[in-house]
Motif scaffolding. Structure first.
Motif, PDB file in Angstrom:
ATOM      1  N   UNK A 129      47.581 -22.687  27.989  1.00  0.00           N
ATOM      2  CA  UNK A 129      46.853 -23.169  26.969  1.00  0.00           C
ATOM      3  C   UNK A 129      46.914 -22.903  25.506  1.00  0.00           C
ATOM      4  N   UNK A 130      47.412 -23.853  24.552  1.00  0.00           N
ATOM      5  CA  UNK A 130      47.529 -23.482  23.169  1.00  0.00           C
ATOM      6  C   UNK A 130      46.394 -23.400  22.448  1.00  0.00           C
ATOM      7  N   UNK A 131      46.442 -22.258  21.628  1.00  0.00           N
ATOM      8  CA  UNK A 131      45.434 -21.807  20.570  1.00  0.00           C
ATOM      9  C   UNK A 131      45.721 -21.947  19.499  1.00  0.00           C
ATOM     10  N   UNK A 132      45.335 -22.822  18.549  1.00  0.00           N
ATOM     11  CA  UNK A 132      45.877 -23.037  17.224  1.00  0.00           C
ATOM     12  C   UNK A 132      45.074 -22.388  16.111  1.00  0.00           C
ATOM     13  N   UNK A 133      45.424 -21.651  15.279  1.00  0.00           N
ATOM     14  CA  UNK A 133      44.680 -20.699  14.419  1.00  0.00           C
ATOM     15  C   UNK A 133      44.484 -21.384  12.882  1.00  0.00           C
ATOM     16  N   UNK A 134      44.831 -22.772  12.746  1.00  0.00           N
ATOM     17  CA  UNK A 134      44.769 -23.073  11.759  1.00  0.00           C
ATOM     18  C   UNK A 134      43.169 -23.250  10.887  1.00  0.00           C
ATOM     19  N   UNK A 135      42.241 -23.063  11.812  1.00  0.00           N
ATOM     20  CA  UNK A 135      40.711 -23.066  11.275  1.00  0.00           C
ATOM     21  C   UNK A 135      40.496 -21.887  10.488  1.00  0.00           C
ATOM     22  N   UNK A 136      41.120 -20.841  10.831  1.00  0.00           N
ATOM     23  CA  UNK A 136      40.491 -19.643  10.074  1.00  0.00           C
ATOM     24  C   UNK A 136      41.764 -19.511   9.196  1.00  0.00           C
ATOM     25  N   UNK A 137      41.293 -20.240   7.970  1.00  0.00           N
ATOM     26  CA  UNK A 137      42.438 -20.372   6.811  1.00  0.00           C
ATOM     27  C   UNK A 137      42.003 -19.843   5.523  1.00  0.00           C
ATOM     28  N   UNK A 138      40.853 -18.710   5.530  1.00  0.00           N
ATOM     29  CA  UNK A 138      40.340 -18.465   4.071  1.00  0.00           C
ATOM     30  C   UNK A 138      40.986 -17.266   3.696  1.00  0.00           C
ATOM     31  N   UNK A 139      41.265 -17.020   2.175  1.00  0.00           N
ATOM     32  CA  UNK A 139      41.617 -15.816   1.495  1.00  0.00           C
ATOM     33  C   UNK A 139      40.360 -15.274   1.550  1.00  0.00           C
ATOM     34  N   UNK A 140      40.071 -14.127   2.126  1.00  0.00           N
ATOM     35  CA  UNK A 140      38.767 -13.358   1.996  1.00  0.00           C
ATOM     36  C   UNK A 140      38.594 -12.583   0.889  1.00  0.00           C
ATOM     37  N   UNK A 141      39.688 -12.084   0.483  1.00  0.00           N
ATOM     38  CA  UNK A 141      39.514 -11.080  -0.650  1.00  0.00           C
ATOM     39  C   UNK A 141      40.778 -10.725  -1.443  1.00  0.00           C
ATOM     40  N   UNK A 142      40.711 -10.725  -2.586  1.00  0.00           N
ATOM     41  CA  UNK A 142      41.970 -10.288  -3.447  1.00  0.00           C
ATOM     42  C   UNK A 142      41.470  -8.984  -4.248  1.00  0.00           C
ATOM     43  N   UNK A 143      41.819  -8.021  -4.162  1.00  0.00           N
ATOM     44  CA  UNK A 143      41.522  -6.554  -4.845  1.00  0.00           C
ATOM     45  C   UNK A 143      42.512  -6.267  -5.679  1.00  0.00           C
ATOM     46  N   UNK A 144      42.122  -6.809  -7.183  1.00  0.00           N
ATOM     47  CA  UNK A 144      43.057  -6.524  -8.110  1.00  0.00           C
ATOM     48  C   UNK A 144      43.144  -4.868  -8.461  1.00  0.00           C
ATOM     49  N   UNK A 145      41.835  -4.162  -8.206  1.00  0.00           N
ATOM     50  CA  UNK A 145      42.043  -2.786  -8.389  1.00  0.00           C
ATOM     51  C   UNK A 145      43.046  -1.935  -7.506  1.00  0.00           C
TER      52      UNK A 145
END
Length: 339
Positions: free
Chosen positions: A89-105
């Protein structure tokens, strides 16, 4: 696959996120490798999970039923890493496509596996930060695939490859357990280094559902040059001579005559088709030192009988040169096209 099992898989992700028609599933039987499959290897289902919990339920059920699961991003790998086997069975991960956090510090970013690599780079560069790994497929490859394949790219000469930037992972084990490896800090030395073990494992050990990567400050400037050679050996010699001179380029990419002709026939970027080799060389860093570095490299190239040395005048010219490199995989397929 029996209908009861199909229905259970569908209930996990929702029937609207499942493909089960042969013609639809067949679209997920190939990647950028030259590996082909038989009709028997067309998967009965293609699943599109949206959370780690859904991935966990899929793997837990598959483990009980002894059903192989093939995780997949956008299939840009050239290793055959997403080719199905019989009954899988193929499991395609493209729905999980969020940039959750960019921590500048703390100079870290946290992303889901379906994030396009170039999209992450664009977002962090808006904040004057830099994610260096740049596979030729960065415009359409996913971060999960990059980690699974330990993708490199032209900037590897100076900055290394994907594993040098992965600080931590959330992954789902084959039995369905969700675990977290590594940390959000640069220094994390306790216990086994499971993060580096999983990075580059090509989906054999776990399914990646979250990635924490290290960022660095964005270099102030860069300069790009195209060097043309009539002697392939002299082009190869240039690499050693540049490093021996104490210059560490961001990239040094050599294209031989076969690649040059394939790229020209495909992308028409203006490469000399009669040349034995061309080199794309780029340096980055403080603007004050770039002219000195590029001059030193130019002198080395000319001493090794380069036909021409062209320095891009601006970012637009530099990007045009890199179109050639990014066209290489697609263009060379003309030598042995998919049948």
């Amino acid at each position: 696959m029996r209908q009861e099992l199909k229905d259970t898989f569908k209930s996990i992700v929702g029937s609207e996120h499942v493909l089960d028609k042969v013609e639809d599933c067949a679209c997920y039987t190939y990647d950028a490798s030259a590996i082909s499959v038989t009709k028997k290897e067309i998967p009965p289902l293609v699943l599109f999970p949206a959370t780690a919990e859904e991935v966990s339920k899929i793997l837990r059920l598959a483990n009980i039923e002894k059903t192989p699961i093939i995780p997949r991003g956008l299939g840009s790998n050239v290793t055959g890493g997403t080719i199905p086997s019989v009954g899988s069975v193929i499991m395609v991960m493209t729905r999980m496509n969020k940039i959750l956090r960019i921590d500048q510090n703390n100079l870290v970013a946290e992303v889901e596996p379906g994030v396009i690599t170039a999209d992450l780079q664009t977002e962090v560069e808006k904040l004057k930060l830099f994610y260096p790994p740049d596979p030729a497929s960065k415009g359409f490859s996913t971060m999960g695939g990059n980690v699974a394949e330990c993708a490199g790219g032209p900037r590897g000469a100076k900055y290394g490859v994907t594993r040098d930037y992965v600080l931590g992972l959330e992954v789902v084990l084959p039995t369905g357990e969700i675990i977290r490896t590594g940390a959000r800090t640069m220094k994390s030395v306790a216990g086994f280094d499971l993060t580096r073990l999983i990075t580059g494992s090509e989906g054999a050990l776990a399914v990646i559902t979250k990635i924490i990567v290290k960022l660095i400050p964005l270099p102030e400037a860069k300069k790009t040059m195209l060097v043309v050679y009539d002697d392939l050996a002299k082009a190869c010699e240039t690499v050693a001579k540049v490093f021996q001179a104490g210059v560490v380029p961001t990239t040094m990419e050599l294209l031989d005559n076969i690649f040059i002709n394939c790229i020209e026939d495909y992308a028409h970027v203006g490469l000399p088709k009669d040349a034995e080799a061309v080199m794309l060389i780029e340096v980055d860093g403080d603007e004050e030192v770039l002219d000195k570095q590029i001059t030193k490299i130019s002198e080395i190239c000319k001493a090794l009988k380069a036909r021409s040395v062209t320095i891009a005048k601006n970012d637009a010219e530099a990007e045009l040169l890199w179109v050639a490199r990014r066209s290489s995989f697609a263009s060379v397929s003309a030598i042995a096209p998919t049948i």
